[in-house]
Design an enzyme around this catalytic site. Structure first.
Site, PDB file in Angstrom:
ATOM      1  N   GLU A   1     -10.774   3.684 -29.366  1.00 56.73           N
ATOM      2  CA  GLU A   1     -11.020   3.477 -27.820  1.00 56.73           C
ATOM      3  C   GLU A   1      -9.988   2.330 -27.284  1.00 56.73           C
ATOM      4  OE1 GLU A   1     -15.335   2.515 -26.922  1.00 56.73           O
ATOM      5  OE2 GLU A   1     -16.120   4.282 -28.084  1.00 56.73           O
TER       6      GLU A   1
ATOM      7  N   GLU B   1     -18.458   8.894 -33.022  1.00 55.90           N
ATOM      8  CA  GLU B   1     -19.531   8.138 -32.681  1.00 55.90           C
ATOM      9  C   GLU B   1     -20.252   9.067 -31.759  1.00 55.90           C
ATOM     10  OE1 GLU B   1     -18.869   4.450 -30.452  1.00 55.90           O
ATOM     11  OE2 GLU B   1     -17.756   3.561 -32.115  1.00 55.90           O
TER      12      GLU B   1
END
Ligand SMILES: *[C@@H]1O[C@H](CO)[C@@H](O)[C@H](O)[C@H]1NC(C)=O
Ligand SMILES: *[C@@H]1O[C@H](CO)[C@@H](O)[C@H](O)[C@H]1NC(C)=O
Ligand SMILES: *[C@@H]1O[C@H](CO)[C@@H](O)[C@H](O)[C@H]1NC(C)=O
Ligand SMILES: *[C@@H]1O[C@H](CO)[C@@H](O)[C@H](O)[C@H]1NC(C)=O
Length: 527
Positions: free
Chosen positions: A153, A254
């Site tokens: 990210e 995730e």
């Protein structure tokens, strides 16, 4: 016992232990067990201690924790843990071998909470390079490393998208480091934030262009399935069609939305069911330990854990999965083309040109060959402040150390640490002022800078000159957009001012690049 005998004994023990886990290999868009060719689906759990638990910041260096947690992980059919931050200086052998013995693989972030690419001020620096390679050196011998993640990210919005140029340079350099060291061909990938503005451009950017700088697998952190949602209603169907013709494995690095609680994990049946297994290679549920953000499956009290409601629900869902697989031998790869590189617009402003490869020797050679140098007694804070002052006085004195992921213009010395960069900037400023006759006072800064004899050590001459030509190849030639004419490096090595039109493949516009090799060995590349 002699040390050498001990080492030999340890090495043979390690070989015996490691032999029992089969490395996972990639073919087309799937993962496979290397030996028997069965498809491998990631049945993963994110594994990091609560953020406040600084003593256990590296979960793979806590053997008692691994021993305690492995049975709970196996009970929910875990075959992978995802680990976000390790310290390569610690001993990981106990956890890594215990996990291997349990058939559990590790997806490992190369960044840690001390060393990572900062989206607000991105760089691909010598200190990050040294940390990333140290993690690879520490973990490469374990066959249960599924892959290394160069970033998690990093870009997470339109205005941070330029950071991905630095992350992609890390992909390029870590792939070449693994190959140079002749390590097992451990896959290198990226785990992306699911920001609707840039989600697909991020994926395309990391997959497109030269294979040598493209990721080997792609992870998407996706929280679109909340409560008892559905394939069509959650965004999973849309994401699946986006990746339906991808050339590399994709998985959910995730998942596990918690806006509806308690979590029921009905997405597990979709992830491991027929709608998704042709495109996705499983997923990693977020996360093992309960933390303040409330995603835990177990809660940690002292040194023991207790299973939470979410653990029970997740367990019930995992018990039901039977992902239908393809065998490597009978799998015919149909999608071989990489994604097209994303076009630049107001939400995606990232150059296909990548930053140069960090090199400590280049930086130390440059820093020691200057005429005007920083005083060695400056604190880190002073170094940062003075760098700001000098670059404020003359932006051009800092062009050799600045880096811009939007324009794709990177100074050769942009990967150097701040103190080397300060020497560069002070010297460039001093030379500029000297050429105007103001040299005498231009290397002072109230005692923070001093003149010295400019000497380039013999060992540095070839380092600095090959850095110039390597930087031309790295920044101009080997962009993520494809290969460019090799005449660029010759132009830079020869010095002087050369204009070149470079034909770039894979859909990038042919551009006019200007290579300026200054006598100081500075190379600027302007697109
Ligand atoms: C292949 O090996 C893996 C790992 O040992 C195992 O889980 C899997 O069942 C094997 N596949 C077959 C078809 O035996
Ligand atoms: C990150 O790794 C470095 C070594 O490369 C180590 O000094 C540092 O302590 C690590 N940070 C954390 C939080 O583990
Ligand atoms: C990006 O924009 C958001 C608002 O849309 C702002 O909160 C954030 O600070 C900006 N980040 C950077 C690095 O400029
Ligand atoms: C930028 O391009 C992407 C596709 O490459 C597109 O999805 C997106 O809507 C564009 N953004 C704007 C603001 O035009």
């Amino acid at each position: 016992m002699r040390v050498s005998t001990l080492l030999a004994a340890a090495a043979s023990l390690a070989t015996t232990v490691l032999a029992d886990v089969d490395p996972i290999v990639i073919k087309g868009s799937h993962f496979f067990y290397k030996t028997n060719g069965s498809e491998y689906f990631v049945q993963g759990v994110a594994y990091q201690y609560p953020a406040a638990d600084l003593a256990n910041a590296d979960p793979l260096a806590v053997p008692a924790g691994c021993t305690r947690d492995i049975p709970h992980l196996l009970a929910v059919r875990t075959n992978l843990i995802s680990v976000y931050s390790v310290n390569p200086e610690l001993d990981h052998s106990a956890c890594m071998t215990a996990l291997a013995d349990a058939g559990i693989y590790v997806l490992l972030d190369l960044a840690n909470t001390t060393y990572s690419i900062n989206r607000a001020d991105p760089a691909w620096s010598t200190s990050l390079y040294d940390h990333y390679t140290a993690v690879i050196d520490e973990f490469q011998s374990y066959n249960n490393i599924l892959g290394f993640v160069v970033g998690n990210e990093v870009a997470n919005s339109a205005n941070t998208s330029t950071a991905d140029a630095f992350v992609k340079a890390a992909v390029r350099d870590m792939k070449s480091y693994i190959a140079e060291k002749k390590y097992r061909a451990i896959p290198v990938g990226y785990a992306a934030d699911d920001d609707a503005d840039i989600r697909y451009q991020v994926a395309e950017y990391f997959d497109c262009g030269d294979a040598s700088s493209a990721i080997d697998f792609y992870g998407l952190n996706n929280y679109e399935w909340c409560g008892d949602s559905s394939f069509a209603g959650s965004g999973y169907q849309a994401r699946t069609s986006e990746f339906s013709s991808w050339n590399i494995p994709v998985f959910l690095s995730e998942y596990g939305c918690n806006t509806v609680e308690p979590r029921v994990f009905t997405e597990v049946q979709a992830i491991f069911g027929s709608d998704m297994t042709g495109v996705w290679s499983g997923g990693v549920v977020f996360e093992y330990f309960q933390d303040t953000n409330n995603y835990g499956l177990v809660s940690l009290e002292g040194s023991s854990v207790s299973l939470m409601t979410d653990y029970t629900s997740y367990s019930a869902q995992m018990a039901k999965i039977t992902p239908s697989s393809t065998n490597s031998a009978s799998y015919k790869v149909t999608n071989t083309a990489a994604a097209a590189c994303p076009t630049t617009n107001s939400t995606w402003n990232v150059s296909p040109n990548l930053p140069p490869t960090p090199n400590d020797q280049v930086c130390s050679c440059m820093a020691s060959s200057v005429q005007c140098a920083a005083s060695p007694s400056l604190s880190d804070e002073d170094v940062g402040k003075l760098l700001g002052v000098v670059c404020g006085l003359s932006a051009s004195a800092c062009s050799g150390i600045s880096a811009d992921g939007a324009t794709g213009v990177y100074g050769i010395y942009s990967p150097c640490d701040a103190s080397a960069q300060l020497n560069y900037a002070l010297n460039a400023y001093y030379l500029q002022q000297s050429s105007k006759g103001n040299g005498a006072s231009a290397c002072a800064f109230s005692g923070s800078a001093t003149l010295q004899a400019a000497t380039t050590a013999a060992s540095c001459k070839s380092v600095l000159s090959s850095a110039s030509s390597a930087a031309a190849t790295a920044t101009g030639g080997s962009s993520s957009g494809g290969s460019a004419s090799s005449s660029t490096s010759k132009a830079a090595a020869a010095g002087g001012l050369v204009y070149h039109t470079i034909g770039v493949s894979n859909g990038f516009q042919a551009g006019l690049y200007m290579f300026v090799a200054l006598t100081t060995g500075v190379l600027m590349i302007v697109l």
